[in-house]
Write an enzyme that holds these catalytic residues in place. Sequence first.
Site, mmCIF file in Angstrom:
data_model
loop_
_atom_site.group_PDB
_atom_site.id
_atom_site.type_symbol
_atom_site.label_atom_id
_atom_site.label_comp_id
_atom_site.label_asym_id
_atom_site.label_seq_id
_atom_site.Cartn_x
_atom_site.Cartn_y
_atom_site.Cartn_z
ATOM 1 N N THR A 54 0.884 -1.178 -0.068
ATOM 2 C CA THR A 54 -0.003 0.145 0.014
ATOM 3 C C THR A 54 0.947 1.271 -0.102
ATOM 4 O O THR A 54 2.075 1.162 0.275
ATOM 5 C CB THR A 54 -0.966 0.053 1.251
ATOM 6 O OG1 THR A 54 -0.201 0.059 2.455
ATOM 7 C CG2 THR A 54 -1.921 -1.139 1.252
ATOM 8 N N GLU B 116 13.512 -5.551 1.516
ATOM 9 C CA GLU B 116 14.798 -5.337 0.448
ATOM 10 C C GLU B 116 14.067 -4.216 -0.435
ATOM 11 O O GLU B 116 14.660 -3.174 -0.794
ATOM 12 C CB GLU B 116 15.088 -6.479 -0.387
ATOM 13 C CG GLU B 116 15.944 -6.217 -1.327
ATOM 14 C CD GLU B 116 17.535 -6.005 -0.750
ATOM 15 O OE1 GLU B 116 17.755 -4.657 -0.671
ATOM 16 O OE2 GLU B 116 18.235 -6.744 -0.242
ATOM 17 N N GLY C 7 6.771 10.927 -16.017
ATOM 18 C CA GLY C 7 6.354 10.137 -15.005
ATOM 19 C C GLY C 7 7.349 9.533 -14.109
ATOM 20 O O GLY C 7 7.286 9.005 -13.089
ATOM 21 N N LYS D 26 14.650 6.419 3.454
ATOM 22 C CA LYS D 26 15.533 5.205 3.034
ATOM 23 C C LYS D 26 16.730 5.220 3.876
ATOM 24 O O LYS D 26 17.352 4.082 4.320
ATOM 25 C CB LYS D 26 15.864 5.496 1.623
ATOM 26 C CG LYS D 26 14.530 5.429 0.665
ATOM 27 C CD LYS D 26 14.959 5.550 -0.617
ATOM 28 C CE LYS D 26 13.701 5.548 -1.419
ATOM 29 N NZ LYS D 26 13.912 6.130 -2.900
ATOM 30 N N GLY E 218 10.759 1.564 -9.970
ATOM 31 C CA GLY E 218 9.973 1.041 -11.010
ATOM 32 C C GLY E 218 9.976 -0.513 -11.114
ATOM 33 O O GLY E 218 10.210 -1.083 -9.968
HETATM 34 N N1 LIG Z 1 6.536 1.992 -7.658
HETATM 35 C C1 LIG Z 1 7.810 1.821 -7.290
HETATM 36 O O1 LIG Z 1 8.794 2.171 -7.983
HETATM 37 C C2 LIG Z 1 8.029 1.705 -5.919
HETATM 38 C C3 LIG Z 1 9.833 1.513 -5.562
HETATM 39 C C4 LIG Z 1 9.888 1.252 -4.226
HETATM 40 C C5 LIG Z 1 8.943 1.355 -3.149
HETATM 41 N N2 LIG Z 1 7.598 1.443 -3.566
HETATM 42 C C6 LIG Z 1 6.529 1.413 -2.450
HETATM 43 O O2 LIG Z 1 5.713 0.350 -2.698
HETATM 44 C C7 LIG Z 1 4.379 0.670 -2.202
HETATM 45 C C8 LIG Z 1 3.395 0.439 -3.443
HETATM 46 O O3 LIG Z 1 3.830 1.141 -4.444
HETATM 47 P P1 LIG Z 1 2.960 1.158 -5.952
HETATM 48 O O4 LIG Z 1 3.937 2.031 -7.019
HETATM 49 O O5 LIG Z 1 2.587 -0.133 -6.369
HETATM 50 O O6 LIG Z 1 1.692 1.940 -5.242
HETATM 51 P P2 LIG Z 1 0.244 2.328 -5.945
HETATM 52 O O7 LIG Z 1 0.418 2.008 -7.468
HETATM 53 O O8 LIG Z 1 0.050 3.614 -5.552
HETATM 54 O O9 LIG Z 1 -0.763 1.096 -5.223
HETATM 55 C C9 LIG Z 1 -0.999 1.330 -3.859
HETATM 56 C C10 LIG Z 1 -1.961 0.281 -3.972
HETATM 57 O O10 LIG Z 1 -2.565 0.131 -2.461
HETATM 58 C C11 LIG Z 1 -3.978 0.125 -2.466
HETATM 59 N N3 LIG Z 1 -4.355 0.611 -1.279
HETATM 60 C C12 LIG Z 1 -4.343 2.046 -0.740
HETATM 61 N N4 LIG Z 1 -4.925 1.924 0.539
HETATM 62 C C13 LIG Z 1 -5.295 0.881 0.880
HETATM 63 C C14 LIG Z 1 -5.968 0.268 1.970
HETATM 64 N N5 LIG Z 1 -6.075 0.734 3.178
HETATM 65 N N6 LIG Z 1 -6.306 -1.096 1.855
HETATM 66 C C15 LIG Z 1 -5.850 -1.779 0.816
HETATM 67 N N7 LIG Z 1 -5.182 -1.477 -0.245
HETATM 68 C C16 LIG Z 1 -5.012 -0.065 -0.166
HETATM 69 C C17 LIG Z 1 -4.401 1.244 -3.433
HETATM 70 O O11 LIG Z 1 -5.552 0.671 -3.656
HETATM 71 P P3 LIG Z 1 -6.529 1.150 -4.974
HETATM 72 O O12 LIG Z 1 -5.852 0.550 -6.206
HETATM 73 O O13 LIG Z 1 -7.969 0.814 -4.813
HETATM 74 O O14 LIG Z 1 -6.286 2.575 -5.143
HETATM 75 C C18 LIG Z 1 -3.467 0.567 -4.823
HETATM 76 O O15 LIG Z 1 -3.837 -0.741 -5.011
HETATM 77 C C19 LIG Z 1 4.502 2.049 -1.899
HETATM 78 O O16 LIG Z 1 4.645 2.182 -0.389
HETATM 79 C C20 LIG Z 1 5.768 2.772 -2.547
HETATM 80 O O17 LIG Z 1 5.979 3.773 -1.927
HETATM 81 C C21 LIG Z 1 7.296 1.668 -4.906
#
Ligand SMILES: NC(=O)c1ccc[n+]([C@@H]2O[C@H](COP(=O)([O-])OP(=O)(O)OC[C@H]3O[C@@H](n4cnc5c(N)ncnc54)[C@H](OP(=O)(O)O)[C@@H]3O)[C@@H](O)[C@H]2O)c1
Length: 327
Positions: A82, A135, A193, A211, A303
């Site tokens: 999340t 990780e 993006g 981090k 990513g």
């Molecule tokens: N993307 C990256 O490159 C990356 C890299 C390293 C770390 N991260 C971390 O990894 C995590 C996920 O990243 P992401 O990019 O996949 O995020 P994202 O695309 O914003 O997806 C977040 C998901 O969490 C869901 N969510 C929000 N509130 C919730 C709740 N109360 N209960 C259950 N689900 C809930 C959202 O639901 P809805 O679909 O209904 O909105 C969405 O499906 C984040 O903490 C981010 O900081 C991301």
Amino acid sequence: MLRCIIVGYGFLGKRLARLIASGALGGVKLVGIASSKGYIYKEDGFLLSDLPDDLQSSSMLRLAPASELINKRIADLLVELTPTNIRDGEPGLSHIRLALEQGMDVVTANKGPIALAYEELMELAEGTGAMLLHEATVGGGIPLISLKNRCLAADELLSIRGILNGTTNYILSRMHFEGMTLDLALKEAQMLGIAERDPTLDLEGVDTALKLVILANSLMSMKKRLSDVKIKGITKITSEAITAAKESGMTIKLIGIADENGLRVAPKLVRLNDPICVHGTLNAVSFNFRILGRLTIIGEGAGESTVSALINDIHEVVKTRMRSNRI
Ligand SMILES: NC(=O)c1ccc[n+]([C@@H]2O[C@H](COP(=O)([O-])OP(=O)(O)OC[C@H]3O[C@@H](n4cnc5c(N)ncnc54)[C@H](OP(=O)(O)O)[C@@H]3O)[C@@H](O)[C@H]2O)c1
């Protein structure tokens, strides 16, 4: 088979779900998925063809919080994905606590709970015999945590110095190579993006600080909080400052440092031939070990590559649980 649920079905959650449901990750089946809209579950495991684009479009959707799915006790592993919340770590912190309390293993990319409550969560995990692997919270797919914990566990990590935020590194690189202003480079990053619509946490150095806290606590046994980090972001960096640095064979990078003097994040002059002087969205981390000395590792810090960190942590759980005959 390790039974896995994914909470958070966004950028990472969808990619990971597809990998598991397609059978690409041996020894794991996906039995539940939750988003903010509700959850779906299938105890004999989802196939790739079962996966909806969005949970709302699934006829199996239950309009209930993810905690209900975790409490069903149909899984051995929670993958918590999340959004990062730096104020109180929620909703991820509660999801992780709930899973660990039941002895369920946890893999996460969510920085909030790990930066805010690392000690509490590790104690909880130890108490119930669960594993907590994170990780993917730092450096995308770059194996920073497993590098120390698996390859260099007997050596002592004395300091960390690194570029931990791809967005600011992209902006500073564009300012250095193209002579762009910060505003223009930021707009370009947003169009591509690379930067969020609200880039405050990146630009002000808070993402780097989070981090750094995670690395310092998990690799150097420090007990630091975000409030312990001296933070200065890049918002005041001008094109003139970058040009002056360039004329002396240097550039300006947003650097996070953890050492015996504490934790700090600030824009610093870096020599162009310094191994951590990487450009674009790359991250670079230089570790200084007591015996090994300096070791620098470079890679994409966010990513798609982040999925690699998630699957390697999941693989570690599968291996450990198979060895102990728990699955
Ligand atoms: N993307 C990256 O490159 C990356 C890299 C390293 C770390 N991260 C971390 O990894 C995590 C996920 O990243 P992401 O990019 O996949 O995020 P994202 O695309 O914003 O997806 C977040 C998901 O969490 C869901 N969510 C929000 N509130 C919730 C709740 N109360 N209960 C259950 N689900 C809930 C959202 O639901 P809805 O679909 O209904 O909105 C969405 O499906 C984040 O903490 C981010 O900081 C991301």
